[in-house]
Design an enzyme around this catalytic site. Structure first.
Site, short mmCIF file in Angstrom:
data_model
loop_
_atom_site.label_atom_id
_atom_site.label_comp_id
_atom_site.label_asym_id
_atom_site.label_seq_id
_atom_site.Cartn_x
_atom_site.Cartn_y
_atom_site.Cartn_z
N GLU A 174 0.74 -1.05 -0.08
CA GLU A 174 0.27 -0.20 -0.21
C GLU A 174 0.80 1.17 -0.03
O GLU A 174 1.78 1.46 0.77
CB GLU A 174 -0.95 0.00 1.34
CG GLU A 174 -1.98 0.90 1.41
CD GLU A 174 -2.95 1.32 0.08
OE1 GLU A 174 -3.42 0.40 -0.45
OE2 GLU A 174 -2.80 2.55 -0.27
N HIS B 185 -1.16 3.62 4.74
CA HIS B 185 -1.84 4.49 4.11
C HIS B 185 -2.19 5.73 4.81
O HIS B 185 -1.79 5.69 6.00
CB HIS B 185 -3.32 3.71 4.21
CG HIS B 185 -4.57 4.34 3.29
ND1 HIS B 185 -5.10 5.35 3.43
CD2 HIS B 185 -4.82 3.72 2.02
CE1 HIS B 185 -5.84 5.80 2.23
NE2 HIS B 185 -5.72 4.54 1.55
N THR C 24 -6.28 2.70 -5.46
CA THR C 24 -5.81 0.99 -5.26
C THR C 24 -6.82 0.18 -5.98
O THR C 24 -6.33 -0.72 -6.90
CB THR C 24 -6.40 0.74 -3.94
OG1 THR C 24 -5.48 1.20 -2.74
CG2 THR C 24 -6.49 -0.90 -3.53
C1 GP9 Z 1 -9.21 0.08 1.29
C2 GP9 Z 1 -7.72 0.23 0.67
C3 GP9 Z 1 -7.40 1.50 0.35
O1 GP9 Z 1 -9.89 -1.39 1.22
O2 GP9 Z 1 -7.51 -0.39 -0.33
O3 GP9 Z 1 -7.76 2.12 -1.05
P1 GP9 Z 1 -7.08 3.45 -1.30
O4 GP9 Z 1 -7.63 4.52 -0.51
O5 GP9 Z 1 -5.61 3.34 -1.33
O6 GP9 Z 1 -7.54 3.43 -2.77
MN MN Z 2 -3.98 2.36 -2.21
#
Ligand code: GP9
Ligand code: MN
Length: 686
Positions: free
Chosen positions: A261, A421, A305
């Site tokens: 991430e 994140h 994501t």
């Molecule tokens: C949520 C995670 C975050 O399930 O995958 O998504 P993002 O904010 O990085 O698009």
């Molecule tokens: Mn992401």
């Protein structure tokens, strides 16, 4: 006191009073449902406030229609609306219990994909307290029937209903503005149905859903199979023959796709406080049997994501607005990695420590052919395990091992981490490096969460070794998108030492890690320019699957013919020589504005990028893959898939009979004990 009671009862005996009373009761029961029947993830005072007030504007608007009428029928009208809307709420309560998501137009129209025999199971899932949502309708009927409240049948001055409707619209505007300030781009980026309900209410979500679905359906209805002709021709003319040296070297191996991430490439080998931030990833990056790429870019748009997942597993670009997984994931036909590999004998599974509805994964994964989706519902998530977007990576990866060991081999398993994140906050006991000192609170925590992510990967890789899976698997790691957006250029300048970190630098910092690790793989650091769109063709070649007839917008990164123009979703691009940002063309090597580039060169490059983006958009918006047949590939039937925990676990258990899972091969003795983690939450449990 008596006077107050009297004036309240007098007010309730007016039609306006009755309407307001009905709105109040409806709001109360909705709050009851929100807090006890759904899991909206409400955090902080603003979200709580919005959750409480969001039924008011729309109910005032709906019930307020009764004020335009006269006589008994105005009361009957209100009660019917109240009753119907309550049936809707009730249906959502039941649906949510089973699927952790709200009903949508696509589901109701029963495109077959996800209706999942809901009717049959309703009786099994209804709970007595669910009927409490009808309480307010009953109260209103009784109050009227026993004349506790008398009907006010006269026509009202027209100004009153107009005023009430205007007030409702005004209140809705205020609700929307406040929601937008807490969660920017709520409606355009779409995220998660839970978010829209939390911020704007169930009814607004339904209106939004109907508008959105009608719009996308209209485009799809007009699309015809001949629309595919020009795209198929483009594919044929631009097909890049993969590198035969690597064809099939990973045939039959398990595949791990590890989603890192928000991890950017500059974290690799980066040091802070005299310490490597990502020592485990660095080690992998430099290993002889890892193919590492140092000019690999993320290409996501608003879907972040979700766009990364779409590109990686379909070689299709995300949409210019919103997330294709949300708008098209449920209904479109795909030829995605899980389905392709499933038909090669693979078991396919995605793992994610968040709710299944986020980015509409619960529906999209069925369209992609994932056999299993282990979402947060499959994990024992205790207090303190969760951080923002789901379970902390160390716990998530450790707990995933108990499902991984049960997957019949060969398998394709995608693990989506979340701890690194935005806003990059981590509890004290999980921090193992100090914050950076740029003074930008978003940037400074990044090294801490990145280090945590790295440690979790180190633990996971170690388990692969201990369990023997490292010998039988290919591990693919990728960063999904930037972690630090272009709003933090000053801090980035400080962190990277690049003076006046500008748009050009920001484009270069869209590089994300991409590594393919496998025992015996001929590795090394590859300098090819490429991006997420190229992953699927690269992997298919390694796995010995031909992509010759597939509609894919990327190509094998290892091919000597790989075109090195990396498209960004907004039409900007990077090549080894030219970087375009907005109207500026830079020399990629020097970072200076390229004065020598001719307008012809500019338009050739730009056209290539915009053509690819728009052809990909046509495929997604028109659902054109439904018209495309790939020899040897069978279309996915979404009805074959269920991620209901009890069903899936039964299936997984039954699959042990095949004897091909690592668990079965270890005489049913679990290998999870070999997993070591220093996650403080887990040692607290002991
Ligand atoms: C949520 C995670 C975050 O399930 O995958 O998504 P993002 O904010 O990085 O698009
Ligand atoms: Mn992401």
């Amino acid at each position: 006191m008596k006077r107050i009671v009297k004036s309240i009862s007098k007010f309730l005996n007016t039609r306006l009073g009755f309407v307001i009373f009905a709105v109040l009761l409806f709001t109360l029961k909705t709050i009851y449902a929100y807090t006890t029947k759904f899991n909206l993830g409400v955090k902080g005072p603003i979200q709580t406030f919005l959750m409480i007030i969001n039924p008011i504007p729309i109910m005032l608007l709906l019930f307020g229609i009764a004020l335009y009428m006269k006589g008994r029928k105005s009361y009957i009208f209100l009660l019917i609306i109240d009753f119907l809307d309550t049936i809707w709420l009730f249906s959502n309560v039941l649906y949510y219990r089973e699927f952790s998501d709200f009903l949508t137009m696509v589901l109701i129209k029963g495109s077959g994909s996800v209706s999942n025999n809901l009717g049959k199971s309703i009786m099994g899932i209804v709970e007595p307290t669910d009927f409490l949502v009808f309480l307010d309708v009953l109260i209103l009927i009784l109050l009227l029937a026993f004349h506790v409240i008398r009907m006010d049948v006269k026509r009202l001055n027209w100004k009153i209903p107009v005023l009430v409707s205007s007030l409702a619209v005004l209140l809705f505007g205020a609700n929307l503005t406040l929601a937008g300030s807490d969660r920017p781009q709520l409606l355009t980026r779409t995220f998660d149905n839970n978010y829209i309900v939390k911020y704007l209410g169930l009814n607004v979500f339904n209106i939004y859903d109907v508008v959105k679905t009608t719009r996308t359906n209209a485009v799809k209805a007009q699309a015809k199979s001949s629309d595919l002709d020009s795209i198929e021709k483009y594919m044929k003319n631009n097909y890049v023959t993969p590198n035969v040296e690597y064809s099939g070297v990973a045939k039959g191996k398990n595949v791990f796709i590890i989603h890192l991430e928000s991890l950017q490439q500059f974290m690799i080998d980066f040091k802070w406080d005299g310490e490597e931030v990502t020592p485990n990833l660095n080690k992998l990056y430099h290993e002889d049997d890892t193919l590492s790429f140092d000019n690999f870019f993320n290409q996501v748009g608003q879907g972040k994501t979700a766009d990364a997942e779409l590109m990686l597993e379909n070689s299709l670009f995300g949409l210019p607005e919103g997330s294709a997984m949300v708008t098209d994931g449920t209904t479109n036909t795909f030829q995605a990695a899980p389905a392709i590999l499933d038909q090669q004998g693979y078991t396919t599974a995605s793992f994610h420590g968040d709710v299944p509805s986020f980015w509409n994964r619960d529906n999209t994964y069925k369209s992609w052919g994932y056999d299993y989706f282990f979402s947060s519902e499959y994990f024992n998530v205790k207090k303190g395990y969760d951080i923002g977007y789901g379970m902390k990576d160390k716990i998530f990866l450790k707990d995933s091992s108990k499902y991984i060991e049960q997957l019949p081999q060969p398998f394709y398993a995608k693990l989506i981490t979340v701890t690194n994140h935005y806003p990059y906050t981590l509890d004290k006991k999980n921090q193992s490096i100090s914050k950076t000192d740029t003074g930008d609170s978003t940037v400074d925590g990044y090294v801490q969460t990145a280090k945590y992510l790295d440690e979790s990967i180190g633990e996971f890789m170690n388990w692969l070794k201990e369990s023997g899976l490292d010998k039988t698997s290919m591990v693919v790691l990728y960063g999904d998108h930037y972690g630090i957006s272009d709003n933090h250029k000053k801090a980035m300048a400080k962190l990277t030492g690049i003076k006046g970190f500008n748009d050009f630098d920001n484009a270069q910092y869209q590089r994300v890690p991409f590594m393919i690790h496998m025992d015996g793989l001929k590795g090394g650091i590859n300098h090819t320019y490429g991006g997420e769109i190229d992953v699927l063709p690269t992997l298919l070649n390694l796995l010995g699957v031909s992509d010759k007839n597939m509609i894919q917008f990327g190509s094998d990164l290892l091919s000597k013919d790989h075109p090195q123009t990396v498209a960004f979703r907004n039409g900007d691009f990077v090549t080894p020589t030219v970087t375009k940002v907005g109207s500026n063309y830079y020399n990629t090597k020097t970072g200076k504005v390229d004065k020598k580039i001719t307008s012809e060169q500019k338009s050739t490059l730009s056209n290539k990028v915009t053509t690819e983006l728009s052809l990909s958009d046509r495929v997604v918006n028109g659902d054109l893959l439904r018209f495309h047949t790939v020899p040897g590939f069978t279309k996915v039937d979404k009805k074959d898939y269920s991620y209901k925990k009890s069903t899936a676990l039964k299936k997984l258990k039954a699959s042990q009979k095949k004897g091909t899972s690592v668990l079965a091969q270890n005489d049913d003795k679990s290998l999870t004990d070999l997993y070591t983690t220093d996650a403080p939450e887990l040692s607290d449990d002991k």
